[in-house]
Write a protein that holds these residues in place. Structure first.
Motif, PDB file in Angstrom:
ATOM      1  N   VAL A 110       0.865  -1.185   0.000  1.00  0.00           N
ATOM      2  CA  VAL A 110       0.000   0.000   0.000  1.00  0.00           C
ATOM      3  C   VAL A 110       0.893   1.222   0.000  1.00  0.00           C
ATOM      4  CG1 VAL A 110      -1.751   1.303   1.238  1.00  0.00           C
ATOM      5  CG2 VAL A 110      -1.827  -1.188   1.251  1.00  0.00           C
ATOM      6  N   SER A 111       0.584   2.086  -0.924  1.00  0.00           N
ATOM      7  CA  SER A 111       1.383   3.309  -0.993  1.00  0.00           C
ATOM      8  C   SER A 111       0.955   4.238   0.142  1.00  0.00           C
ATOM      9  CB  SER A 111       1.166   4.015  -2.341  1.00  0.00           C
ATOM     10  OG  SER A 111      -0.190   4.355  -2.519  1.00  0.00           O
ATOM     11  N   ALA A 112       2.027   4.784   0.758  1.00  0.00           N
ATOM     12  CA  ALA A 112       1.756   5.669   1.897  1.00  0.00           C
ATOM     13  C   ALA A 112       1.275   7.015   1.397  1.00  0.00           C
ATOM     14  CB  ALA A 112       3.020   5.822   2.743  1.00  0.00           C
ATOM     15  N   SER A 113       0.393   7.612   2.183  1.00  0.00           N
ATOM     16  CA  SER A 113      -0.129   8.940   1.849  1.00  0.00           C
ATOM     17  C   SER A 113       0.162   9.877   2.991  1.00  0.00           C
ATOM     18  CB  SER A 113      -1.665   8.891   1.622  1.00  0.00           C
ATOM     19  OG  SER A 113      -2.300   8.455   2.813  1.00  0.00           O
ATOM     20  N   THR A 114       0.325  11.096   2.644  1.00  0.00           N
ATOM     21  CA  THR A 114       0.651  12.085   3.669  1.00  0.00           C
ATOM     22  C   THR A 114      -0.607  12.494   4.384  1.00  0.00           C
ATOM     23  OG1 THR A 114       2.487  12.901   2.355  1.00  0.00           O
ATOM     24  CG2 THR A 114       1.655  14.336   4.111  1.00  0.00           C
ATOM     25  N   ILE A 133     -10.297   7.764   6.717  1.00  0.00           N
ATOM     26  CA  ILE A 133      -9.254   8.270   7.606  1.00  0.00           C
ATOM     27  C   ILE A 133      -9.930   8.770   8.854  1.00  0.00           C
ATOM     28  CG2 ILE A 133      -7.427   9.962   7.910  1.00  0.00           C
ATOM     29  CD1 ILE A 133      -7.053   9.969   4.916  1.00  0.00           C
ATOM     30  N   GLY A 134      -9.451   8.245  10.035  1.00  0.00           N
ATOM     31  CA  GLY A 134     -10.072   8.665  11.265  1.00  0.00           C
ATOM     32  C   GLY A 134      -9.047   9.188  12.235  1.00  0.00           C
ATOM     33  N   TRP A 135      -9.443  10.204  12.998  1.00  0.00           N
ATOM     34  CA  TRP A 135      -8.605  10.821  14.021  1.00  0.00           C
ATOM     35  C   TRP A 135      -9.200  10.499  15.386  1.00  0.00           C
ATOM     36  CZ3 TRP A 135      -9.536  13.014   9.351  1.00  0.00           C
ATOM     37  CH2 TRP A 135      -8.476  13.486   8.601  1.00  0.00           C
ATOM     38  N   ARG A 136      -8.309   9.850  16.229  1.00  0.00           N
ATOM     39  CA  ARG A 136      -8.789   9.461  17.539  1.00  0.00           C
ATOM     40  C   ARG A 136      -7.807   9.934  18.594  1.00  0.00           C
ATOM     41  NH1 ARG A 136     -13.805   7.763  18.046  1.00  0.00           N
ATOM     42  NH2 ARG A 136     -13.156   6.427  19.838  1.00  0.00           N
ATOM     43  N   ILE A 150      -5.609   6.742  11.558  1.00  0.00           N
ATOM     44  CA  ILE A 150      -5.627   5.454  10.862  1.00  0.00           C
ATOM     45  C   ILE A 150      -6.357   5.644   9.549  1.00  0.00           C
ATOM     46  CG2 ILE A 150      -6.441   3.076  10.903  1.00  0.00           C
ATOM     47  CD1 ILE A 150      -6.281   3.127  13.893  1.00  0.00           C
ATOM     48  N   ARG A 151      -5.784   5.030   8.505  1.00  0.00           N
ATOM     49  CA  ARG A 151      -6.456   4.939   7.218  1.00  0.00           C
ATOM     50  C   ARG A 151      -6.700   3.467   6.938  1.00  0.00           C
ATOM     51  NH1 ARG A 151      -3.557   6.517   1.677  1.00  0.00           N
ATOM     52  NH2 ARG A 151      -2.766   4.385   2.007  1.00  0.00           N
ATOM     53  N   PHE A 152      -7.954   3.146   6.736  1.00  0.00           N
ATOM     54  CA  PHE A 152      -8.246   1.731   6.497  1.00  0.00           C
ATOM     55  C   PHE A 152      -9.183   1.647   5.309  1.00  0.00           C
ATOM     56  CE2 PHE A 152     -10.980   3.346   9.796  1.00  0.00           C
ATOM     57  CZ  PHE A 152     -12.264   3.016   9.360  1.00  0.00           C
ATOM     58  N   SER A 153      -9.223   0.478   4.705  1.00  0.00           N
ATOM     59  CA  SER A 153      -9.984   0.242   3.484  1.00  0.00           C
ATOM     60  C   SER A 153     -11.467   0.060   3.837  1.00  0.00           C
ATOM     61  CB  SER A 153      -9.473  -1.005   2.766  1.00  0.00           C
ATOM     62  OG  SER A 153     -10.311  -1.299   1.675  1.00  0.00           O
ATOM     63  N   LEU A 154     -12.283   0.580   2.894  1.00  0.00           N
ATOM     64  CA  LEU A 154     -13.749   0.450   3.045  1.00  0.00           C
ATOM     65  C   LEU A 154     -14.318  -0.591   2.100  1.00  0.00           C
ATOM     66  CD1 LEU A 154     -14.830   4.193   3.306  1.00  0.00           C
ATOM     67  CD2 LEU A 154     -14.582   2.555   5.153  1.00  0.00           C
ATOM     68  N   ALA A 155     -13.475  -1.526   1.652  1.00  0.00           N
ATOM     69  CA  ALA A 155     -13.936  -2.508   0.676  1.00  0.00           C
ATOM     70  C   ALA A 155     -15.088  -3.335   1.235  1.00  0.00           C
ATOM     71  CB  ALA A 155     -12.769  -3.413   0.263  1.00  0.00           C
ATOM     72  N   ARG A 156     -14.965  -3.713   2.499  1.00  0.00           N
ATOM     73  CA  ARG A 156     -16.036  -4.523   3.083  1.00  0.00           C
ATOM     74  C   ARG A 156     -17.348  -3.720   3.174  1.00  0.00           C
ATOM     75  NH1 ARG A 156     -14.725  -6.894   8.809  1.00  0.00           N
ATOM     76  NH2 ARG A 156     -13.099  -7.932   7.529  1.00  0.00           N
TER      77      ARG A 156
END
Length: 813
Positions: A110-114, A133-136, A150-156
């Motif tokens: 996975v390519s990193a994003s800023t 992308i979520g900020w906790r 955290i950045r996570f996939s929304l495929a599901r």
């Protein structure tokens, strides 16, 4: 365009409208549901992302806090392993409380994003390009240690969302089809009753069958509508039957009415005509319908004025009825004039004029009858000449236009010996004589002369604008024509004559009464001069005053009858030689006197001639008979032997007087054989048949008769044998100077002998001296009467008693 769409919509059946409405509502509901499902799916994705974020954070929170407190490689490796265990986490960074990056994680491949850290976005989630992308904030026991991005996939989640969308895509058409089926079913449920009602309406309209009834098991508004529809059909059927019956009755009534009836609209066009109108106008209904009534009816007055437009204007424009009794109009039909009466009235419905009804009545029979009645009212039915009323009207007109330079002349004709024809041959002969003479005399007159029958055998001629010489020549022609005429009836031949009185009308001050009175006097003068002659009236003012005075006696006599101002007197009749005991009993003649307004006693010679001449004598005779019998009813049975009562010629000629005599005798119970009625020779001879009939009827009751004033005319001897009388009263003109006049003595002797030969007793009147009485006794006269025998005195209530005035009982009319 809008109007066309609205018009098309109005033409759509109810079923199609329901389908369109319900389908449109279903589509709208599905669209709104899709939008709602779409919006809810986004919210679901966001909620799932948050839930995933919290799950990951809770799973690594302790380890992250430990790594922040001790950033050894082992702790960081542990964090990486934990993050790697979550297949959907693509990248993560951990910041300390001051916001400095402490370590990070990037999944392999996975390519990193800023990812820029922004403390203000803590707790938020950004979703973009299939990732979130979520900020906790990292806390432990409510102590902040740092931040986790955290950045996570929304495929599901997106796969779930895609499945949900496909499910929605498949579900919405199914729901639409279901809603369409439901709409069709519902529209059938709602539209079927309406369509059934509409179809029934069309059937009723096309077939006119009001016996159709609808049935339904519905108990809702549809059921109420069906029940109302059935009730309406029942009412319509009853109304139709009632209207049909009324229409049939109306048609029968209109067909039976003999008057012509036309009904028009407000424009005057004919809409209906009854059979009588079609027959009267000789037209078919199709010829009259929609035609202007003024083009069909042409009404004119008797003067020729066309009044059709005026009458129609009164009814149609001014809404005023026209009465048929106002005048007779004349309707032009095929070149002929038909008398009609028109009645017309406006027709108003709901306060709005809708036309007019015209009624034409054929007045031909009525008009002809009216003309005939008018002619009869002005003419004598026997001779066809104008009658007295019309003659007097024409005389009044002539008097209005009289000028001294252009005088008129009145001829008054009275036939001589007309009574002889009536008595000998009957009234049919007399009527035929009058008709023949009227025709003969009418030919002797000028065209402008007015010829009338006044009554009986009296005629009158008005010669307008005629000088005296010409008038005398015309009168002589009339007299000569009558003298030359020979009337033949049933083998009897009669010679006739006429007495003519002539009056010149040359002053506008003369009245009808003056003229007729003068003509009457002139005619009587002609008779007194020997008959069969012409007498020109040349009387003075005094003559007219005297004649007028005689007329005035009539009203005085009527007032005296109404107020009982007549008084009864009696004069004894004495027997010259008593033959039995009854001859010594009281025989008397009843005399009448009149009290004037001042109480003065008036002798009979002053008022009886006027009463006889002007027809008032019957009233006096009735009054006398009634009051005499009333007084005699109180007398004893042997109080008198005979009571003589005088009767005038008019009374003898009155058919009702005989019944009056019977009623009076029956009322008071006076024996009829003690009553003797006296009639003069003139009365008996003038109408011999009637006099004989009356005498015989009274004699059948027991009454006796005396022929009064006998001998005044020598022609009396020829009729005496035809009169069944009991007494002959010798005229006083012969008795008065009997002692000094040998001719009078011979006359009395002759009458006495003739009476005895015929079985009659004789009575001599006007015995004024004892010498006259003695002479009559020697002649053999049976009875004597006069002042030498008894001076007249009031008739008492009882013999020898005092006079009792009339107590107030009225005579029988």
């Amino acid at each position: 365009m809008k109007l066309r769409i609205e018009e098309c919509c109005r033409r759509l059946p109810v079923r199609t409208r329901l389908v369109i409405v319900m389908t449109g509502m279903g589509l709208l509901v599905l669209l709104l549901a899709g939008v709602a499902f779409w919006q809810s799916s986004q919210a679901v994705v966001e909620q799932l992302t948050r839930d995933r974020m919290e799950t990951i954070e809770r799973a690594i929170r302790k380890d992250l806090v430990a790594a922040l407190l001790d950033d050894r490689v082992e702790n960081i490796a542990r964090i990486n392993r934990l993050l790697g265990s979550f297949e959907d986490v693509e990248q993560a960074r951990v910041y300390d409380a001051e916001g400095r990056v402490r370590f990070g994680y990037v999944r392999e491949g996975v390519s990193a994003s800023t990812v820029q850290f922004d403390p203000a976005r803590v707790g938020e989630i950004d979703i973009e390009r299939g990732s979130a992308i979520g900020w906790r904030r990292l806390t432990y026991r409510e102590r902040p240690f740092g931040y986790l991005v955290i950045r996570f996939s929304l495929a599901r989640q997106l796969a779930y969302l895609e499945r949900f969308r496909w499910l929605l895509f498949l579900l919405l058409p199914a729901l639409f089809l279901i809603s369409l089926l439901v709409a069709v079913r519902l529209q059938r449920a709602f539209s079927a009753p309406i369509e059934e009602l509409a179809g029934t309406f069309r059937r009723v309209q096309d077939e006119g069958d009001y016996s159709i009834r609808l049935s339904t098991r519905e108990r809702n508004e549809i059921g109420t509508l069906y029940e109302g529809f059935n009730a309406m059909l029942g009412m319509m059927s009853e109304t139709r039957d009632a209207l049909a019956e009324t229409g049939s009755r109306l048609q029968a009534i209109l067909a039976s009415i003999r008057d012509s009836i036309l009904v028009t609209d407000c424009e005057g066009r004919i809409r209906y005509a009854n059979p009588a109108a079609l027959e009267f106008l000789d037209r078919d209904l199709s010829e009259l319908t929609d035609r202007q009534v003024k083009d069909v009816l042409h009404l004119r007055t008797g003067e020729g004025e066309d009044v059709t437009g005026r009458l129609l204007s009164e009814v149609l424009e001014h809404q005023r009825p026209v009465s048929g009794s106002e005048e007779i109009l004349f309707l032009e039909l095929d070149g002929r004039q038909c008398p009609v009466s028109l009645s017309a009235a406006p027709v108003v419905q709901e306060d709005r004029p809708t036309g007019a009804v015209l009624v034409l009545r054929d007045m031909h029979e009525c008009w002809s009858l009216a003309r005939e009645l008018s002619w009869q009212a002005r003419h004598d039915s026997l001779t066809g000449l104008i009658n007295r009323a019309e003659f007097e009207r024409q005389l009044d007109l002539a008097l209005e236009n009289v000028r001294p330079s252009s005088p008129h002349v009145l001829l008054y004709l009275d036939l001589d010996q007309f009574k002889v024809v009536n008595d000998t041959c009957g009234h049919l002969a007399g009527d035929d004589l009058l008709r023949q003479l009227a025709s003969i005399l009418d030919k002797k007159l000028r065209d402008e002369d007015l010829f009338a029958r006044l009554g009986g055998d009296e005629f009158a001629v008005l010669l307008q604008s005629c000088d005296l010489r010409t008038a005398w020549d015309i009168a002589e022609r009339l007299r000569s024509a009558v003298s030359k005429f020979r009337f033949v009836w049933d083998r009897h031949t009669f010679d006739l004559a006429v007495s003519i009185g002539m009056v010149v009308i040359d002053s506008p001050e003369m009245t009808r009464r003056d003229v007729l009175a003068a003509a009457d006097m002139a005619c009587y003068a002609a008779k007194d001069s020997g008959r069969n002659r012409i007498h020109l009236y040349q009387g003075s003012q005094a003559d007219s005053q005297r004649h007028y005075g005689e007329v005035q006696w009539v009203s005085r006599i009527v007032q005296a009858l109404e107020k009982d101002r007549f008084e009864l007197f009696m004069q004894r009749i004495a027997r010259t030689v008593a033959a039995d005991e009854r001859d010594d009993a009281l025989h008397f003649e009843v005399l009448v006197r009149m009290r004037d307004e001042s109480g003065n006693l008036i002798p009979p010679g002053s008022f009886l001639p006027a009463a006889e001449r002007f027809g008032s004598a019957p009233g006096i005779d009735r009054w006398v008979l009634w009051h005499v019998l009333e007084r005699l009813a109180s007398w004893p049975q042997d109080g008198f032997a005979m009571c003589a009562i005088n009767l005038s010629g008019h009374t003898v000629a009155d058919p009702a007087f005989l019944e009056y005599v019977k009623e009076a005798i029956g009322t008071f119970g006076v024996p009829a054989d003690r009553l003797c009625f006296e009639i003069t020779e003139t009365v008996a001879v003038s109408d011999l048949a009637r006099a004989r009939e009356f005498i015989e009827a009274c004699r059948d009751m027991g009454c006796r008769f005396a022929l009064d004033d006998f001998g005044s005319g020598m022609s009396s001897f020829g009729y005496l044998k035809n009169l069944p009388v009991d007494f002959l009263k010798i005229d006083g003109m012969f008795v008065r100077d009997l002692v000094n006049d040998r001719i009078d003595e011979a006359m009395v002797r002759s009458i006495n002998e003739i009476g005895h030969v015929m079985g009659m007793q004789t009575i001599a009147e006007f015995v004024e001296t004892p010498m006259t009485r003695e002479r009559l006794v020697r002649m053999g006269v049976d009875w004597v009467q006069g002042h030498a025998i008894h001076v007249p005195e009031p008739l008492p209530s009882r013999p020898g008693g005092r006079v009792i005035l009339w107590p107030g009982r009225r005579p029988i009319p």
